[in-house]
Design a protein around this motif. Structure first.
Motif, PDB file in Angstrom:
ATOM      1  N   UNK A   1      -7.862  -5.586   0.254  1.00  0.00           N
ATOM      2  CA  UNK A   1      -9.147  -5.438   0.947  1.00  0.00           C
ATOM      3  C   UNK A   1      -9.420  -6.709   1.758  1.00  0.00           C
ATOM      4  N   UNK A   2      -8.525  -6.998   2.675  1.00  0.00           N
ATOM      5  CA  UNK A   2      -8.489  -8.292   3.368  1.00  0.00           C
ATOM      6  C   UNK A   2      -9.756  -8.573   4.170  1.00  0.00           C
TER       7      UNK A   2
ATOM      8  N   UNK B   1       0.824  -1.203   0.000  1.00  0.00           N
ATOM      9  CA  UNK B   1       0.000   0.000   0.000  1.00  0.00           C
ATOM     10  C   UNK B   1       0.858   1.253   0.000  1.00  0.00           C
ATOM     11  N   UNK B   2       2.042   1.161   0.550  1.00  0.00           N
ATOM     12  CA  UNK B   2       2.957   2.296   0.600  1.00  0.00           C
ATOM     13  C   UNK B   2       3.854   2.424  -0.606  1.00  0.00           C
ATOM     14  N   UNK B   3       3.534   1.699  -1.688  1.00  0.00           N
ATOM     15  CA  UNK B   3       4.243   1.798  -2.970  1.00  0.00           C
ATOM     16  C   UNK B   3       5.732   1.497  -2.854  1.00  0.00           C
ATOM     17  N   UNK B   4       6.052   0.412  -2.149  1.00  0.00           N
ATOM     18  CA  UNK B   4       7.445   0.014  -1.999  1.00  0.00           C
ATOM     19  C   UNK B   4       8.173  -0.032  -3.338  1.00  0.00           C
ATOM     20  N   UNK B   5       7.542  -0.612  -4.343  1.00  0.00           N
ATOM     21  CA  UNK B   5       8.214  -0.818  -5.628  1.00  0.00           C
ATOM     22  C   UNK B   5       8.551   0.485  -6.330  1.00  0.00           C
TER      23      UNK B   5
ATOM     24  N   UNK C   1     -11.828  -2.910 -11.367  1.00  0.00           N
ATOM     25  CA  UNK C   1     -11.967  -2.355 -12.715  1.00  0.00           C
ATOM     26  C   UNK C   1     -10.621  -2.052 -13.365  1.00  0.00           C
ATOM     27  N   UNK C   2      -9.607  -1.752 -12.572  1.00  0.00           N
ATOM     28  CA  UNK C   2      -8.332  -1.281 -13.118  1.00  0.00           C
ATOM     29  C   UNK C   2      -7.174  -1.888 -12.336  1.00  0.00           C
ATOM     30  N   UNK C   3      -6.167  -2.450 -13.022  1.00  0.00           N
ATOM     31  CA  UNK C   3      -4.995  -2.975 -12.308  1.00  0.00           C
ATOM     32  C   UNK C   3      -4.345  -1.883 -11.447  1.00  0.00           C
ATOM     33  N   UNK C   4      -3.950  -2.255 -10.241  1.00  0.00           N
ATOM     34  CA  UNK C   4      -3.277  -1.315  -9.361  1.00  0.00           C
ATOM     35  C   UNK C   4      -4.188  -0.482  -8.496  1.00  0.00           C
ATOM     36  N   UNK C   5      -5.511  -0.646  -8.659  1.00  0.00           N
ATOM     37  CA  UNK C   5      -6.424   0.179  -7.874  1.00  0.00           C
ATOM     38  C   UNK C   5      -6.446  -0.207  -6.392  1.00  0.00           C
ATOM     39  N   UNK C   6      -5.852  -1.341  -6.021  1.00  0.00           N
ATOM     40  CA  UNK C   6      -5.749  -1.666  -4.600  1.00  0.00           C
ATOM     41  C   UNK C   6      -4.970  -0.590  -3.857  1.00  0.00           C
ATOM     42  N   UNK C   7      -4.111   0.133  -4.578  1.00  0.00           N
ATOM     43  CA  UNK C   7      -3.380   1.267  -4.011  1.00  0.00           C
ATOM     44  C   UNK C   7      -4.011   2.592  -4.436  1.00  0.00           C
ATOM     45  N   UNK C   8      -4.303   2.728  -5.719  1.00  0.00           N
ATOM     46  CA  UNK C   8      -4.787   4.008  -6.254  1.00  0.00           C
ATOM     47  C   UNK C   8      -6.077   4.468  -5.599  1.00  0.00           C
TER      48      UNK C   8
ATOM     49  N   UNK D   1       1.249   2.751 -11.821  1.00  0.00           N
ATOM     50  CA  UNK D   1      -0.097   2.909 -11.287  1.00  0.00           C
ATOM     51  C   UNK D   1      -0.736   4.161 -11.867  1.00  0.00           C
ATOM     52  N   UNK D   2      -2.055   4.167 -11.937  1.00  0.00           N
ATOM     53  CA  UNK D   2      -2.788   5.328 -12.430  1.00  0.00           C
ATOM     54  C   UNK D   2      -3.840   5.727 -11.413  1.00  0.00           C
ATOM     55  N   UNK D   3      -4.123   7.022 -11.359  1.00  0.00           N
ATOM     56  CA  UNK D   3      -5.173   7.507 -10.480  1.00  0.00           C
ATOM     57  C   UNK D   3      -6.538   7.266 -11.121  1.00  0.00           C
ATOM     58  N   UNK D   4      -7.584   7.110 -10.316  1.00  0.00           N
ATOM     59  CA  UNK D   4      -8.917   6.906 -10.876  1.00  0.00           C
ATOM     60  C   UNK D   4      -9.413   8.128 -11.630  1.00  0.00           C
ATOM     61  N   UNK D   5     -10.323   7.893 -12.562  1.00  0.00           N
ATOM     62  CA  UNK D   5     -10.925   8.971 -13.338  1.00  0.00           C
ATOM     63  C   UNK D   5     -11.892   9.757 -12.455  1.00  0.00           C
TER      64      UNK D   5
END
Length: 307
Positions: free
Chosen positions: A194-195, A51-55, A254-261, A281-285
């Protein structure tokens, strides 16, 4: 060296890593975000993890995030930090975490390549060599163990637990049973996105701990679900799932990476200066943010109704 007995209880929070508008590290906003987690009752902080964008962070940034977290927390709760990637990066990350005073490391999967369980064990041994800091192995993607290999982790004294982001309940049940037959103090965590959605199933196989990204933006909801789970209040859990978590997961998928975005977007909706996400990663629309705002509003309303 004997294995350390680690206590990690309560809501485990996984803070975001805030960025400025030009995607530079924003340590002032990070300090505020960490303090918010503490005020909301987090039992431990896992900084610069998924969640903290380690990568997306460089070694200097990881060190700066750890220093800031230590200054803010000042010993109030344990601070764990992410490390991982290729063998050399993982090893240097674990060493840097120990040198920087972290309480533990979440060891993320190897980068790009996939090896057999025996190779993953060697990867862990290589990463933790010459250190004694406690390590939790994050099982997901290119780093999935079988029950035999998981039990062999017990031969590495600094490894104190497994966090599962793979999501195979049958496999995880076999891993838990095999490990606990040898060491009942070994820790297990549900690390799926979303555990809360899957936590009842994980609790049933002996995985009581889980990571809550929702704590980043709606600790009221995360805390209410945690209390309902502890009390086995199935009615309250079902209300929270249908009134918040399931709609959030539908939008997330709906979008890859949205678990963080989506987590960052929701934090922004609640006034936190966390900025956007770093690529890829991309921000939501705007339309997705509008739906997210409605989901968040409905979730908070559900908590009020339950209380």
């Amino acid at each position: 060296m004997a294995r350390q007995k680690i206590e990690l209880n309560g809501l485990l929070a996984f803070p975001l890593t805030p960025f400025t508008d030009d995607l530079e590290l924003n340590l002032d906003a990070f300090a505020d975000h960490v303090e918010g987690h503490l005020a909301a009752g987090a039992g431990a902080l896992f900084i610069a993890c998924g969640t903290g964008e380690f990568s997306a962070l460089g070694p200097d940034e990881l060190s700066a995030v750890l220093r800031t977290a230590r200054d803010v927390v000042n010993g109030r709760v344990p601070i764990w930090i992410g490390a991982g990637g290729g063998a050399a990066a993982a090893r240097s990350g674990v060493a840097a975490a120990e040198a920087g005073g972290a309480d533990g490391v979440l060891l993320l999967p190897p980068y790009l390549v996939t090896g057999p369980p025996a190779g993953l064990l060697d990867h862990v041994r290589y990463a933790v060599a010459d250190t004694s800091i406690p390590v939790i192995f994050y099982q997901r993607a290119s780093g999935v163990l079988n029950a035999r290999a998981a039990t062999e982790l017990l031969d590495i004294p600094s490894v104190v637990g497994i966090k599962d982001g793979h999501g195979d309940i049958d496999l995880m049940s076999r891993i838990v049973a095999s490990v606990q037959a040898v060491d009942t103090d070994f820790l297990f965590f549900n690390g799926l996105p979303t555990a809360e959605v899957s936590q009842r199933a994980y609790s049933a196989i002996g995985v009581a701990r889980y990571s809550s990204a929702v704590h980043c933006f709606a600790p009221e909801i995360a805390g209410r679900f945690y209390r309902a789970l502890a009390a086995n209040d199935t009615a309250a859990m079902d209300r929270l799932l249908t009134g918040f978590y399931l709609p959030l997961v539908a939008l997330r998928d709906e979008t890859p990476g949205f678990a963080v975005s989506l987590v960052k977007a929701a934090a922004r909706l609640r006034g936190q200066k966390v900025g956007g996400v770093r690529p890829p990663l991309v921000d939501p629309s705007p339309e997705q943010v509008n739906r997210l705002e409605k989901i968040l509003s409905d979730g908070l309303a559900t908590v009020r109704e339950l209380d």
